[in-house]
Write a protein that holds these residues in place. Structure first.
Motif, short mmCIF file in Angstrom:
data_model
loop_
_atom_site.label_atom_id
_atom_site.label_comp_id
_atom_site.label_asym_id
_atom_site.label_seq_id
_atom_site.Cartn_x
_atom_site.Cartn_y
_atom_site.Cartn_z
N MET A 17 0.82 -1.20 0.00
CA MET A 17 0.00 0.00 0.00
C MET A 17 0.86 1.25 0.00
N VAL A 62 0.31 3.89 -2.96
CA VAL A 62 -0.26 5.20 -2.65
C VAL A 62 0.81 6.29 -2.62
N LEU A 88 -4.99 6.68 -8.74
CA LEU A 88 -5.56 6.70 -7.40
C LEU A 88 -6.80 7.58 -7.36
N ASN A 97 -9.43 8.75 -4.57
CA ASN A 97 -9.64 8.75 -3.11
C ASN A 97 -8.72 7.76 -2.42
N GLY A 98 -7.46 7.69 -2.91
CA GLY A 98 -6.47 6.83 -2.30
C GLY A 98 -6.54 5.38 -2.70
N ARG A 99 -7.46 5.02 -3.59
CA ARG A 99 -7.60 3.63 -4.02
C ARG A 99 -7.31 3.52 -5.52
N MET A 111 -7.73 2.55 -9.27
CA MET A 111 -8.89 2.17 -10.08
C MET A 111 -8.54 2.26 -11.55
#
Length: 852
Positions: free
Chosen positions: A33, A37, A344, A346-348, A350
């Motif tokens: 992570m 991130v 990223l 919202n920090g995820r 996709m």
């Protein structure tokens, strides 16, 4: 469990036993992570990875290196970023900054570099102590409004300095500059696009948030690479824009020029994105030296400060289009860009298509506009509050002065003013700080004007905050302003063509002679290697075969033709001419079993040239007629052979003792002639033969006497102007008008076509010819001769004809084929042929006019 020694040492309660497997999982997930991130993937809002964001923020806020300021040493910038925000290696920061300054790496560079920042040849940039940098003018738009509480902040690694979590960019950087990065378990590879096209797409989304991704393709045509070049094929582009994944085929931009000596040369002016120019040239040169690419004599890089120019000079006989397609296939002149739009959100991480990328950027801009407007509104209200207090002081200046003079301390004066004029603490403090010049009439006018302007601004800001339509209009206007300032023309051209290589692109459609020997060796040779000789010559050496082998079949086709091979067992195989191994006229060729999957005890007996197997109308209205040695014929639609199979198909059922000897392609209206070894031939109309499927044995074509066999079949189309040419095994032949053969019923015995004697030998071949043909003859000893058909006079049906080729004692003709006439006739001395010792037959008027 703790040992007694550990307990005695006081470790009980300080050591926690854990499961190593669970700890490894947890640690690896944390590491993954962190990489995803905080290092490898860009944020969908500003298109930045943390290192790039930190570099630009440090250059703007900390070092004040805006585009209108002097450059500073790169080492100073790198050191500042390392010390304040990015506690990693200095090379990672410097390389990231260098890439942002390279105009061949970023479509719109963000850093203005001074000094050696590398090259397209892969040269490294100079050390950071030698180079200098500052922000580009376009980067000012990226950092605009960062001081207006438009974004969220976080503390740096040691919690001493705030740093932005995202930049309030006015430019959709993720789309226009792309991104690439490898995380843990995922990677991103986003292509750059044209700023003008992206802005238009964003504006279209602003006007209609329900717009479909398909409609956005009207605005964003496809990637626009900084190195230009050509995108070859649109399917991959479309897939990438609609789904977020796809493969974009990139090609170099090339032109065909001529040197002073008249040779063709390929000039390369743009290369695909991310291709190292020097390595590309080296690879081409290595392939030339290793003979993997034919037709190139010289390659040189003539690039200079005016642009790229790579020259590929071709050999005298090479074709530029063929060489170019070979270069595209085998070198980085054509390469692919695998689009993988992961960012990223919202920090995820996709996967995002074009609409997603536009939507997230517009939402980010909307958030920035709202937060900026709130900030501006608050600042305007605060300033209006102060201005109103100053105006009150202007109206009561004498009393203000008295209060100040009578007060012992500033705080007392401020308190008195607040009580006397109902002022706030801020207003009273501002009045105390007011300079004496504010007492002039001019200053009062300025304050009143400022009050009115602030009232207008506050009213505007409030309307903006209340109206989403107005917010969206601001986004649109600012985007169009950015396009006006920094938009430019598309560099990469999109060619709407197939992404797949067409093998035919690599071969010129030249005429080829296909030869098959008695023992099954096949090769193709350019037809130009065979030259015409005068009638009666002995011939030039045609092929190196073993003593017991000889050339049995000789065919002419072009490189792009599809060849249908028919074997004596009745099987059909497909092969493109360019897939047949090439060999010189004197070479043996390759065993046919190594080229097509033919059975070991089978042999190719006939072929057909077919170009358009994919044309439904063509295959439905043409036919294949097959003929066997015992006189059986079979007619089948070409459509039955239009789907090639690697292992071949059955074309005709062959009875024991029989074999297939001939195949012809017809229109359904041809005149069929079948000739037998004893000198007889039958003529009938093709329409008398009913077409049947591939699975079938056929019908009787000619009735043969015992011991006789069919030697050939021809199918003459109406109005073709073809004559019938027959040739015996001892070299005698003649042309006869087709009308001399009467039409009979299929299955008869036929009529005499040549007077077979001991001198002429048995009939060996029947051909359909015109004056535009040459005759190629190969005998069993391997000698070949090519002679003009026009040199052979027309003769009656029952005559023995004239000598076409002189044969040595014991030699016989093996194969005969009518081919297109050559452009010139070479004297026998130039071909290396031996002069015939036997007197020529025929009359002087048999020499064709117009030939030398």
């Amino acid at each position: 469990m703790l040992t007694e020694e550990e307990k005695n040492a006081g470790l009980e309660g300080r050591i926690v036993p854990i499961n190593i497997e669970e700890q490894m999982k947890s640690a690896y997930i944390d590491y993954s992570m962190s990489v995803i991130v905080s290092r490898a993937l860009p944020d969908v809002r500003d298109g930045m990875k943390p290192v790039h964001r930190r570099i630009l923020y440090d250059m703007s806020a900390e070092l004040n290196l805006y585009s209108d300021k002097p450059t500073r040493k790169s080492a100073r910038i790198v050191g500042d970023v390392l010390g304040k925000f990015h506690p990693h290696g200095d090379s990672s920061v410097y390389e990231a900054m260098v890439r942002m300054a390279q105009d061949w790496s970023l479509r719109y560079p963000l850093v203005d570099g001074q000094g050696n920042f590398g090259s397209m040849d892969g040269d490294s940039p100079a050390a950071m102590r030698y180079t200098e940098a500052r922000m580009k003018k376009i980067t000012d738009e990226v950092m605009a409004d960062i001081d207006k509480e438009t974004i969220d902040w976080t503390l740096n690694f040691d919690d001493t300095i705030p740093e932005p979590t995202v930049l309030p960019t006015k430019i959709p950087l993720l789309l226009v500059n792309g991104a690439s990065g490898i995380a843990v378990g995922m990677a991103t590879n986003m292509a750059p696009h044209n700023l003008g096209e992206v802005v238009d797409a964003c504006c279209a989304y602003v006007e209609n948030p329900e717009i479909e991704c398909e409609e956005l393709l009207k605005y964003v045509k496809g990637p626009d690479f900084p190195t230009g070049g050509i995108i070859y094929g649109y399917d991959g582009v479309r897939e990438a824009l609609l789904t977020g994944r796809g493969r974009v085929m990139m090609r170099a931009r090339t032109e065909i020029e001529h040197t002073a000596s008249g040779r063709e040369c390929i000039v390369i002016t743009e290369i695909p994105y991310m291709v190292n120019k020097a390595e590309m040239i080296k690879k081409i040169a290595d392939m030339i030296n290793e003979k993997k690419i034919e037709g190139i004599s010289y390659i040189n890089d003539e690039s200079d400060r005016n642009g790229m120019r790579i020259i590929v000079i071709l050999k005298q006989d090479a074709r530029a289009s063929v060489v170019l397609n070979t270069l595209f296939k085998n070198t980085p002149l054509q390469t692919s860009f695998a689009v993988n739009n992961i960012a990223l959100v919202n920090g995820r991480p996709m996967m995002l298509n074009l609409r997603d990328l536009v939507r997230h950027f517009v939402e980010h801009r909307h958030d920035v506009i709202v937060r900026r407007t709130r900030f501006d509104l608050r600042k305007a209200e605060e300033r209006l509050h102060i201005v109103l207090g100053l105006l009150i002081a202007q109206d009561n200046i004498d009393e203000i002065v008295r209060i100040i003079r009578s007060s012992q301390t500033p705080d007392a004066a401020r308190q008195s003013m607040m009580e006397r004029f109902d002022l706030s603490d801020l207003q009273a403090a501002a009045i105390i700080e007011m300079r004496l010049r504010a007492l002039t009439g001019l200053e009062r006018g300025k304050l009143e004007a400022e009050r009115d302007e602030l009232n207008r601004q506050i009213d505007y800001f409030r309307r903006v905050l209340e109206s989403r339509d107005l917010q969206m209009q601001i986004i649109r206007d600012e985007l169009l302003e950015v396009k006006e300032k920094y938009g430019d023309d598309r560099r990469t051209e999109i060619v709407y063509a197939s992404e797949e290589f067409n093998p035919e692109d690599f071969y010129a459609d030249d005429d080829m002679v296909i030869t098959i020997s008695h023992m099954g060796y096949i090769k193709r040779t350019p037809l130009a290697e065979y030259r015409t000789q005068n009638r009666g010559g002995v011939g030039a050496k045609g092929s190196a075969t073993r003593d017991e082998d000889f050339i049995e079949h000789i065919y002419v086709a072009t490189m792009h033709n599809t060849i249908l091979f028919f074997t004596e067992k009745g099987r059909c195989y497909w092969l493109k001419v360019y897939d047949i191994p090439e060999g010189a006229r004197s070479s043996k060729g390759r065993a046919i079993q190594n080229v097509i999957q033919i059975e070991p005890d089978d042999k190719v007996r006939a072929y057909l040239n077919v170009r358009r197997l994919d044309d439904a109308d063509y295959v439905a209205n043409n036919y294949i007629i097959l003929c066997t040695k015992d006189g059986t014929i079979k007619k089948t639609r070409l459509e039955a052979y239009s789907r090639p199979r690697q292992n071949g198909v059955n074309a005709i059922v062959i009875r024991e003792g029989d074999q297939l000897i001939e195949a012809s392609l017809t229109s359904g209206k041809a005149e069929v002639m079948i000739a037998a070894r004893e000198g007889k031939a039958i003529r009938f109309n093709e329409s008398t033969v009913r077409p049947i499927g591939r699975v079938g044995a056929g019908v009787r074509g000619i009735s043969l006497d015992e011991g006789d066999e069919v030697v050939g079949m021809i199918c003459v189309e109406p109005a073709s102007g073809q004559d019938v040419l027959v040739l015996s095994e001892n070299g005698y032949g003649k042309r006869t008008d087709l009308s001399e053969y009467r039409v009979t019923n299929r299955g008869g015995k036929g009529v005499k076509t040549i007077n077979v004697t001991e001198k002429t030998g048995k009939l060996i071949s029947i051909q359909a010819v015109t004056d535009e043909n040459d005759l190629m003859i190969i005998n069993r000893s391997g000698l070949t001769i090519r002679t003009a058909v026009s040199q052979i006079r027309l003769a009656g049906r029952a005559t023995q004809g004239v000598r076409i080729i002189n044969l040595r004692d014991g030699d016989q003709i093996a194969s005969v084929m009518a081919v297109p006439a050559a452009d010139e006739v070479l004297p026998e001395a130039e071909t290396g042929a031996e002069q015939a010792s036997e007197p020529q037959t025929g009359t002087p008027d048999e020499t064709p006019s117009g030939r030398e």
